[in-house]
Design a protein around this motif. Structure first.
Motif, PDB file in Angstrom:
ATOM      1  N   LEU A 140      -5.028  19.951  46.149  1.00 17.26           N
ATOM      2  CA  LEU A 140      -5.384  19.189  47.342  1.00 17.26           C
ATOM      3  C   LEU A 140      -5.864  20.137  48.435  1.00 17.26           C
ATOM      4  CD1 LEU A 140      -5.304  16.215  48.439  1.00 17.26           C
ATOM      5  CD2 LEU A 140      -3.116  16.820  49.492  1.00 17.26           C
ATOM      6  N   LEU A 141      -7.002  19.809  49.048  1.00 11.98           N
ATOM      7  CA  LEU A 141      -7.585  20.669  50.072  1.00 11.98           C
ATOM      8  C   LEU A 141      -6.984  20.406  51.451  1.00 11.98           C
ATOM      9  CD1 LEU A 141     -11.366  20.454  49.069  1.00 11.98           C
ATOM     10  CD2 LEU A 141      -9.749  22.281  48.528  1.00 11.98           C
ATOM     11  N   GLU A 142      -7.099  21.391  52.327  1.00 10.24           N
ATOM     12  CA  GLU A 142      -6.698  21.186  53.717  1.00 10.24           C
ATOM     13  C   GLU A 142      -7.754  20.383  54.471  1.00 10.24           C
ATOM     14  OE1 GLU A 142      -5.590  24.689  55.819  1.00 10.24           O
ATOM     15  OE2 GLU A 142      -4.106  25.315  54.317  1.00 10.24           O
ATOM     16  N   ARG A 163     -16.095  21.764  45.242  1.00  8.66           N
ATOM     17  CA  ARG A 163     -14.986  20.881  45.601  1.00  8.66           C
ATOM     18  C   ARG A 163     -15.127  19.558  44.865  1.00  8.66           C
ATOM     19  NH1 ARG A 163     -14.251  20.275  51.372  1.00  8.66           N
ATOM     20  NH2 ARG A 163     -13.404  18.162  51.197  1.00  8.66           N
ATOM     21  N   LYS A 164     -14.007  18.898  44.638  1.00  4.52           N
ATOM     22  CA  LYS A 164     -13.999  17.606  43.951  1.00  4.52           C
ATOM     23  C   LYS A 164     -13.636  16.527  44.979  1.00  4.52           C
ATOM     24  CE  LYS A 164     -14.883  19.819  40.177  1.00  4.52           C
ATOM     25  NZ  LYS A 164     -13.911  20.174  39.139  1.00  4.52           N
ATOM     26  N   ASP A 201     -15.947  12.471  60.179  1.00  6.58           N
ATOM     27  CA  ASP A 201     -14.731  11.768  59.769  1.00  6.58           C
ATOM     28  C   ASP A 201     -13.463  12.432  60.280  1.00  6.58           C
ATOM     29  OD1 ASP A 201     -16.162   9.850  58.407  1.00  6.58           O
ATOM     30  OD2 ASP A 201     -16.034  10.877  56.482  1.00  6.58           O
ATOM     31  N   CYS A 202     -12.388  11.651  60.321  1.00  7.66           N
ATOM     32  CA  CYS A 202     -11.060  12.203  60.609  1.00  7.66           C
ATOM     33  C   CYS A 202     -10.552  12.925  59.354  1.00  7.66           C
ATOM     34  CB  CYS A 202     -10.088  11.085  60.977  1.00  7.66           C
ATOM     35  SG  CYS A 202     -10.564  10.119  62.427  1.00  7.66           S
ATOM     36  N   ASN A 203      -9.785  13.972  59.568  1.00  5.87           N
ATOM     37  CA  ASN A 203      -9.251  14.748  58.442  1.00  5.87           C
ATOM     38  C   ASN A 203      -7.921  14.144  57.996  1.00  5.87           C
ATOM     39  OD1 ASN A 203      -9.113  16.775  56.512  1.00  5.87           O
ATOM     40  ND2 ASN A 203      -8.039  18.176  57.895  1.00  5.87           N
ATOM     41  N   SER A 238      -9.740  20.991  45.191  1.00 13.81           N
ATOM     42  CA  SER A 238     -10.485  22.173  44.765  1.00 13.81           C
ATOM     43  C   SER A 238     -11.081  21.916  43.380  1.00 13.81           C
ATOM     44  CB  SER A 238      -9.567  23.386  44.713  1.00 13.81           C
ATOM     45  OG  SER A 238      -8.660  23.249  43.612  1.00 13.81           O
ATOM     46  N   GLN A 239     -11.835  22.870  42.908  1.00 13.59           N
ATOM     47  CA  GLN A 239     -12.443  22.737  41.584  1.00 13.59           C
ATOM     48  C   GLN A 239     -11.396  22.505  40.506  1.00 13.59           C
ATOM     49  OE1 GLN A 239     -14.933  26.017  40.391  1.00 13.59           O
ATOM     50  NE2 GLN A 239     -15.585  25.014  38.498  1.00 13.59           N
TER      51      GLN A 239
END
Length: 409
Positions: free
Chosen positions: A178-180, A120-121, A188-190, A173-174
């Motif tokens: 944008l990730l979920e 992941r980035k 942390d809060c998402n 992602s790589q």
């Protein structure tokens, strides 16, 4: 002729500087002697509080980028060749094991042998890698370090920058989707935007600008400062808001005292790098407001609680090493701005608390923290994904530099 007060102040600053020089050497000696991974390269991923090395621990990009910054900055300030050797080791390991040459960016984590484990980035990690690479470039003029920094800057701007609302999104992602799950950690809060990531993009871009005054970089650094002034700093309290929707609606009523005092001086540093006197004057006022707001929460022992939930009026009362380190710098910065010896004393008190409760004089480095009853948080790492030499070594470097500057004033 100097007054007694002037003489006492000069003595305080001289002693503080000497103690920081000694402590810097002690911290960096630990990392030099205990963290090199002679089997698989780079640095070990974990050492527990008792000094036991986990040779199979994964290796995090945050830890390695912070090692790179720390030893590059130490070499740049002291000229000691040993520090350059460790910085170069970190530079080589980051570029060979963490840099994604196919898709750009930095892997979040590799395994003990240096193979990608989590691709992941996380923008936070890209920012810290820029911070470390740009410092290595300033220290050595290594062109590859600058090129890596430039590539990461462009990756962040391509994928993370939000042209509609300003600021930066958290995680991808790589290949840049944008990730979920955007969270930096489970605590942390998402949320799509956070103070924490913006703070470290700010320091990374400011450091990169020192060696590469690119027009787009300048524009984005100014934009980051404005985001802090207009969106992240609570105008009513002087504290930072921590988590946000994409359009900057705050989602959590929390105070992080360590981040407040850290941001106060990093924001000023970013404005100084740009050389805009009007902007700098404004930021200095804000930095003082934030220092005052943090000082109101200081405890009689010189420490700060970890966090406050304002909705529940509930304090997380444990103390962590990095908060005291940042308080040392932030309150000293406020002393420089005002000449108030109260702020200098707050910096000294923060150091005194660290000396008393965090310094591990037997095994080296600093402990992670203590509970409210001052008992050691002994299950936390001495070296780990988040436990690094960046906060405390940087505090030493900053105080040394600032004491020298104050002595010449």
């Amino acid at each position: 002729m100097a007054t007694v007060s002037d003489t006492t102040l000069a003595s305080q600053l001289s002693t503080y500087r000497q103690e920081m020089e000694t402590e810097l050497e002690r911290i960096l000696a630990f990392w030099t002697e205990h963290t090199l991974d002679h089997r698989s390269g780079g640095f070990v991923g974990q050492i527990d509080n008792n000094g036991k090395v986990n040779p199979e621990a994964p290796k995090g990009s945050i830890l390695n980028a912070r090692i790179l910054w720390t030893f590059s900055a130490a070499f740049r300030q002291t000229g000691q060749k040993t520090y350059l050797e460790i910085a170069t080791r970190a530079f080589d390991y980051l570029t060979t094991s963490f840099l994604d040459t196919a898709h750009g960016g930095i892997y979040w984590m590799v395994d003990a042998q240096g193979q990608p484990l989590n691709t992941r980035k996380q923008i936070y990690a890209l920012a810290f890698t820029i911070y470390g690479m740009s410092e290595y470039h300033l220290a050595t003029q290594n062109e590859k370090a600058l090129q890596v920094s430039q590539g990461l800057f462009r990756w962040i701007e391509q994928y993370s920058f939000d042209p509609e609302h300003g600021g930066y999104l958290e995680a991808f992602s790589q290949t840049g989707e944008l990730l979920e799950d955007l969270r930096l950690s489970e605590k942390d809060c998402n949320d799509p935007k956070t103070m924490n990531t913006h703070l470290h993009i700010l320091e990374a871009y400011a450091n990169l600008y020192r060696g590469w005054p690119d027009p787009l970089l300048e524009k984005q650094l100014r934009g980051l400062i404005e985001v802090f002034l207009q969106r992240i700093i609570d105008q009513n309290t002087g504290h930072l808001k921590l988590f946000f929707s994409r359009d900057w609606v705050s989602s959590a009523n929390l105070v992080s005292y360590g981040h407040d005092i850290e941001a106060s001086w990093l924001l000023q540093e970013a404005a100084e790098v740009l050389g805009d006197e009007e902007l700098l004057a404004n930021v200095k006022e804000v930095a003082l407001t934030m220092a005052h707001a943090t000082a109101e929460a200081l405890l009689p022992d010189g420490s700060l609680y970890h966090e406050l939930n304002m909705d529940e009026n509930h304090y997380d009362k444990h103390r962590e090493w990095w908060v005291s380190a940042e308080a040392m710098v932030g309150f000293f910065n406020a002393y420089e701005l005002t000449g108030s010896e109260d702020f200098l004393q707050r910096s000294l008190d923060s150091w005194k608390f660290a000396q008393t409760y965090f310094l591990d004089l037997e095994r080296g480095e600093w402990h992670w923290g203590v509970n409210d009853d001052y008992s050691l948080m002994s299950k936390e790492d001495k070296v780990g994904f988040w436990k690094c030499p960046y906060h405390n070594a940087r505090a030493c470097l900053e105080i040394i530099h600032r004491c020298k500057k104050s002595a010449k004033a």
